[in-house]
Design a protein around this motif. Sequence first.
Motif, PDB file in Angstrom:
ATOM      1  N   GLN A  54       0.847  -1.189   0.000  1.00 23.50           N
ATOM      2  CA  GLN A  54       0.000   0.000   0.000  1.00 23.50           C
ATOM      3  C   GLN A  54       0.884   1.241   0.000  1.00 23.50           C
ATOM      4  OE1 GLN A  54      -2.560   0.306   3.371  1.00 23.50           O
ATOM      5  NE2 GLN A  54      -3.704   2.046   2.586  1.00 23.50           N
ATOM      6  N   VAL A  55       0.504   2.227  -0.798  1.00 23.28           N
ATOM      7  CA  VAL A  55       1.260   3.480  -0.867  1.00 23.28           C
ATOM      8  C   VAL A  55       0.920   4.303   0.368  1.00 23.28           C
ATOM      9  CG1 VAL A  55       1.678   5.599  -2.167  1.00 23.28           C
ATOM     10  CG2 VAL A  55       1.268   3.451  -3.384  1.00 23.28           C
ATOM     11  N   ALA A  56       1.933   4.558   1.228  1.00 20.26           N
ATOM     12  CA  ALA A  56       1.730   5.341   2.447  1.00 20.26           C
ATOM     13  C   ALA A  56       2.084   6.799   2.256  1.00 20.26           C
ATOM     14  CB  ALA A  56       2.555   4.749   3.596  1.00 20.26           C
ATOM     15  N   GLU A  57       3.111   7.077   1.436  1.00 16.03           N
ATOM     16  CA  GLU A  57       3.536   8.459   1.167  1.00 16.03           C
ATOM     17  C   GLU A  57       3.435   8.696  -0.336  1.00 16.03           C
ATOM     18  OE1 GLU A  57       7.340   9.296   2.751  1.00 16.03           O
ATOM     19  OE2 GLU A  57       6.827   8.714   4.808  1.00 16.03           O
ATOM     20  N   GLN A  58       2.322   9.297  -0.757  1.00 19.28           N
ATOM     21  CA  GLN A  58       2.058   9.466  -2.181  1.00 19.28           C
ATOM     22  C   GLN A  58       3.113  10.334  -2.850  1.00 19.28           C
ATOM     23  OE1 GLN A  58      -0.583   7.894  -3.798  1.00 19.28           O
ATOM     24  NE2 GLN A  58       0.593   8.511  -5.589  1.00 19.28           N
ATOM     25  N   HIS A  59       3.574  11.373  -2.145  1.00 22.19           N
ATOM     26  CA  HIS A  59       4.551  12.288  -2.751  1.00 22.19           C
ATOM     27  C   HIS A  59       5.866  11.567  -3.043  1.00 22.19           C
ATOM     28  CE1 HIS A  59       7.521  15.549  -3.001  1.00 22.19           C
ATOM     29  NE2 HIS A  59       6.519  16.295  -3.437  1.00 22.19           N
ATOM     30  N   SER A  60       6.366  10.773  -2.094  1.00 22.94           N
ATOM     31  CA  SER A  60       7.600  10.027  -2.312  1.00 22.94           C
ATOM     32  C   SER A  60       7.439   9.000  -3.423  1.00 22.94           C
ATOM     33  CB  SER A  60       8.025   9.341  -1.008  1.00 22.94           C
ATOM     34  OG  SER A  60       8.244  10.285   0.007  1.00 22.94           O
ATOM     35  N   TRP A  61       6.260   8.375  -3.476  1.00 21.44           N
ATOM     36  CA  TRP A  61       5.997   7.365  -4.500  1.00 21.44           C
ATOM     37  C   TRP A  61       5.952   8.002  -5.889  1.00 21.44           C
ATOM     38  CZ3 TRP A  61       6.704   2.576  -5.221  1.00 21.44           C
ATOM     39  CH2 TRP A  61       6.002   1.858  -6.191  1.00 21.44           C
ATOM     40  N   ASN A  62       5.337   9.175  -6.004  1.00 17.83           N
ATOM     41  CA  ASN A  62       5.314   9.864  -7.298  1.00 17.83           C
ATOM     42  C   ASN A  62       6.710  10.296  -7.723  1.00 17.83           C
ATOM     43  OD1 ASN A  62       2.542   9.593  -7.500  1.00 17.83           O
ATOM     44  ND2 ASN A  62       2.096  11.588  -6.601  1.00 17.83           N
ATOM     45  N   ASP A  63       7.530  10.730  -6.778  1.00 17.23           N
ATOM     46  CA  ASP A  63       8.917  11.091  -7.109  1.00 17.23           C
ATOM     47  C   ASP A  63       9.679   9.881  -7.639  1.00 17.23           C
ATOM     48  OD1 ASP A  63       8.431  13.646  -6.327  1.00 17.23           O
ATOM     49  OD2 ASP A  63       9.324  13.434  -4.332  1.00 17.23           O
ATOM     50  N   LEU A  64       9.435   8.709  -7.032  1.00 10.09           N
ATOM     51  CA  LEU A  64      10.095   7.489  -7.495  1.00 10.09           C
ATOM     52  C   LEU A  64       9.655   7.122  -8.906  1.00 10.09           C
ATOM     53  CD1 LEU A  64      11.759   4.887  -7.107  1.00 10.09           C
ATOM     54  CD2 LEU A  64       9.752   3.874  -6.013  1.00 10.09           C
ATOM     55  N   MET A 112      11.966   6.896 -12.221  1.00  7.56           N
ATOM     56  CA  MET A 112      12.080   5.656 -12.980  1.00  7.56           C
ATOM     57  C   MET A 112      11.505   5.793 -14.385  1.00  7.56           C
ATOM     58  SD  MET A 112      13.603   3.294 -11.150  1.00  7.56           S
ATOM     59  CE  MET A 112      13.053   1.778 -11.906  1.00  7.56           C
ATOM     60  N   GLY A 113      10.815   6.914 -14.680  1.00  6.39           N
ATOM     61  CA  GLY A 113      10.280   7.121 -16.015  1.00  6.39           C
ATOM     62  C   GLY A 113       8.908   6.522 -16.231  1.00  6.39           C
ATOM     63  N   TYR A 114       8.193   6.152 -15.135  1.00  2.57           N
ATOM     64  CA  TYR A 114       6.872   5.560 -15.290  1.00  2.57           C
ATOM     65  C   TYR A 114       5.801   6.628 -15.488  1.00  2.57           C
ATOM     66  CZ  TYR A 114       8.500   0.889 -14.084  1.00  2.57           C
ATOM     67  OH  TYR A 114       9.129  -0.321 -14.095  1.00  2.57           O
ATOM     68  N   ILE A 115       6.066   7.854 -15.000  1.00  2.00           N
ATOM     69  CA  ILE A 115       5.133   8.946 -15.215  1.00  2.00           C
ATOM     70  C   ILE A 115       5.905  10.137 -15.745  1.00  2.00           C
ATOM     71  CG2 ILE A 115       3.558   8.208 -13.391  1.00  2.00           C
ATOM     72  CD1 ILE A 115       4.722  10.314 -11.598  1.00  2.00           C
ATOM     73  N   GLY A 116       5.202  11.042 -16.429  1.00  2.20           N
ATOM     74  CA  GLY A 116       5.843  12.238 -16.964  1.00  2.20           C
ATOM     75  C   GLY A 116       5.866  13.349 -15.947  1.00  2.20           C
ATOM     76  N   THR A 117       6.456  14.446 -16.324  1.00  3.03           N
ATOM     77  CA  THR A 117       6.563  15.585 -15.414  1.00  3.03           C
ATOM     78  C   THR A 117       5.211  16.215 -15.115  1.00  3.03           C
ATOM     79  OG1 THR A 117       6.970  17.023 -17.315  1.00  3.03           O
ATOM     80  CG2 THR A 117       8.885  16.125 -16.168  1.00  3.03           C
ATOM     81  N   SER A 118       4.211  15.969 -15.970  1.00  2.00           N
ATOM     82  CA  SER A 118       2.885  16.540 -15.736  1.00  2.00           C
ATOM     83  C   SER A 118       2.088  15.766 -14.706  1.00  2.00           C
ATOM     84  CB  SER A 118       2.092  16.593 -17.058  1.00  2.00           C
ATOM     85  OG  SER A 118       1.920  15.274 -17.583  1.00  2.00           O
ATOM     86  N   GLY A 119       2.653  14.612 -14.243  1.00  2.00           N
ATOM     87  CA  GLY A 119       1.962  13.828 -13.212  1.00  2.00           C
ATOM     88  C   GLY A 119       1.056  12.778 -13.773  1.00  2.00           C
ATOM     89  N   GLY A 120       0.951  12.635 -15.111  1.00  2.00           N
ATOM     90  CA  GLY A 120       0.082  11.621 -15.681  1.00  2.00           C
ATOM     91  C   GLY A 120       0.731  10.271 -15.652  1.00  2.00           C
ATOM     92  N   GLY A 121       0.029   9.246 -16.035  1.00  2.00           N
ATOM     93  CA  GLY A 121       0.602   7.908 -16.124  1.00  2.00           C
ATOM     94  C   GLY A 121       0.035   7.013 -15.063  1.00  2.00           C
ATOM     95  N   GLN A 122       0.921   6.238 -14.471  1.00  2.00           N
ATOM     96  CA  GLN A 122       0.495   5.192 -13.554  1.00  2.00           C
ATOM     97  C   GLN A 122      -0.065   5.773 -12.273  1.00  2.00           C
ATOM     98  OE1 GLN A 122       3.581   2.764 -11.791  1.00  2.00           O
ATOM     99  NE2 GLN A 122       2.512   0.943 -12.412  1.00  2.00           N
ATOM    100  N   ASP A 123      -1.116   5.190 -11.783  1.00  2.00           N
ATOM    101  CA  ASP A 123      -1.731   5.630 -10.527  1.00  2.00           C
ATOM    102  C   ASP A 123      -1.044   4.938  -9.379  1.00  2.00           C
ATOM    103  OD1 ASP A 123      -3.312   6.535  -8.561  1.00  2.00           O
ATOM    104  OD2 ASP A 123      -5.067   5.337  -9.092  1.00  2.00           O
ATOM    105  N   GLY A 124      -0.495   5.653  -8.467  1.00  2.00           N
ATOM    106  CA  GLY A 124       0.270   5.056  -7.374  1.00  2.00           C
ATOM    107  C   GLY A 124      -0.562   4.532  -6.241  1.00  2.00           C
ATOM    108  N   ASN A 125      -1.902   4.486  -6.328  1.00  2.00           N
ATOM    109  CA  ASN A 125      -2.743   4.097  -5.200  1.00  2.00           C
ATOM    110  C   ASN A 125      -3.183   2.642  -5.263  1.00  2.00           C
ATOM    111  OD1 ASN A 125      -2.724   6.656  -4.013  1.00  2.00           O
ATOM    112  ND2 ASN A 125      -4.298   7.356  -5.458  1.00  2.00           N
ATOM    113  N   ASN A 126      -2.542   1.834  -6.095  1.00  2.00           N
ATOM    114  CA  ASN A 126      -2.961   0.438  -6.196  1.00  2.00           C
ATOM    115  C   ASN A 126      -2.699  -0.279  -4.897  1.00  2.00           C
ATOM    116  OD1 ASN A 126      -3.698   0.798  -8.830  1.00  2.00           O
ATOM    117  ND2 ASN A 126      -1.731   0.155  -9.682  1.00  2.00           N
TER     118      ASN A 126
END
Length: 522
Positions: free
Chosen positions: A494-504, A508-522
């Motif tokens: 479970q994602v506990a720190e959304q900000h750290s997860w989005n930075d990761l 890693m190149g899974y999401i773009g700078t605009s924040g789109g792409g994979q949803d980190g709340n799975n």
Amino acid sequence: MIKIPDLQSLRGVPELKYVNADNVVRYRSIMRYLYQQYQKLNYWLKADEIYAGVMSWNVHKDYTLEQCQVDLEQLVEWGNLSSRHYGERATSVEEYLRKKHQYLLTPYSIEIERLLESLETVRGYGGSLEPTLFDTIADTLFNIRRKAGTYEPGEALELWNLVHDSFQKLHEASVDYIASLQTGMAEELMVTDAFLLYKDAITHYLKDFVHALQRRSYKIEGNLIQISHHVRDIFLYAVVEDEWNIPKIGETITQDQYFNELLDKWNVLQRWFLGEGSSSSELLLLERATKEAIVKMVRSALRIQERKRSNISRRKELDYLGQWFYKLENVGIAHQLAAYAFGLFATRHLHGEDTRNSDSQGISIWDEKPIMKSLRSRSRKKHERHETEAVIDHTRDKERLRTEFIQRHKQELQFLIHMVDKGETNISLLEEISTTSRLQILNWISRCNASANLAIQTAEGIRIQLVLPTSKERANLVCEDGELEMLNYGFRFQVAEQHSWNDLLLWMGYIGTSGGGQDGNN
């Protein structure tokens, strides 16, 4: 805003007279017995009960009940005790003539005894570094900002106690721990060989705290900035209302005075994290002090290691360095090499003939004619010299190890992202994995088993919950280097720190700078 003391707060404290009075042992034994009975919910005590309890400790000789009554009256006069008359029927002449009073500790005396009891257990500064308090403060401030005035009865007071107690504990414990590293005992330890056993543990402890401080403090700063004065005042007034809903006897402070006290404490909290004007925040000073403590630890360890190597011959190293100087064609580069190799020389007084060719004070030492003098050791001890090899350039090996580390780290992060996408799995459902992933899973199992709730949180902000098989079912973990039979552990991610997860994911190149792409709340 700093609270200015008034005459009442600067008055003398007669309640402290018994601590240094002539008969201090008698007074303190009475007060300590009454305090122990207060903790047992026995409030009003008679003189003969107090006398019997004090005499049971066997610390007094030739102490009478009449002397105990005189001491009790003196403590009442100093304001340490409250007394009241009780009307029980006397059963003897002595009891009839004796004053019938019961005694109770005053609030001042209770706090004094608590202080004295805590002082008895002081063994240095103590303290600790608890990075989880940053999360508690950040989450509480976020709830205050999110509620914005819609508090349930008692909720505002609970939030205030949580954020204030966590902040006070963070400040006092961290400051005390850093101060403990500056004591004379710590200084003496840092020059002994035994310090090498503690160096790694202390430095890792300090580094983990600095990392947590840098990673999590921005949440607190952001919440404090976004909490406006209007939202803050609404919250503090709600705290005052909740506090006044608690029935109290003998309340001497008004609601406005209590609100101003809360406002002062809030300003202290804000100043500690954000600073004020051009002055640095206390958070920045704490980070700086922690880093300086780490540097101090490392330097102390290096000095100890250098002292151990003082009897080792450095002939080959100096010969290698001399050839390096010999091959240089530019004296400016030689000066730079000398600065890097030797730094600032310690002062030494050498005797020789002064054969200077010039009286100019601006002439460089490099232009002076050298004075040749043979030196010999003044010590009569013959130290055994050990030959050492010259310093070897490991730049290529370091770069190779760095590349391997980054590649292995990316593999671990890719496997973690894959597991978060699954959300929940167990050993039997896993396909063939790499050696790196196998070590990663074993590390998760080991850390979760060591945790009280079988759960851990990674540095990337992922909470991993270990699920033990109820029927002791076993499964094979298929790896590229073989199979490992083990319990069929289950995992929940479970994602506990959304900000750290989005930075990761961004790194890693899974999401773009605009924040789109994979949803980190799975």
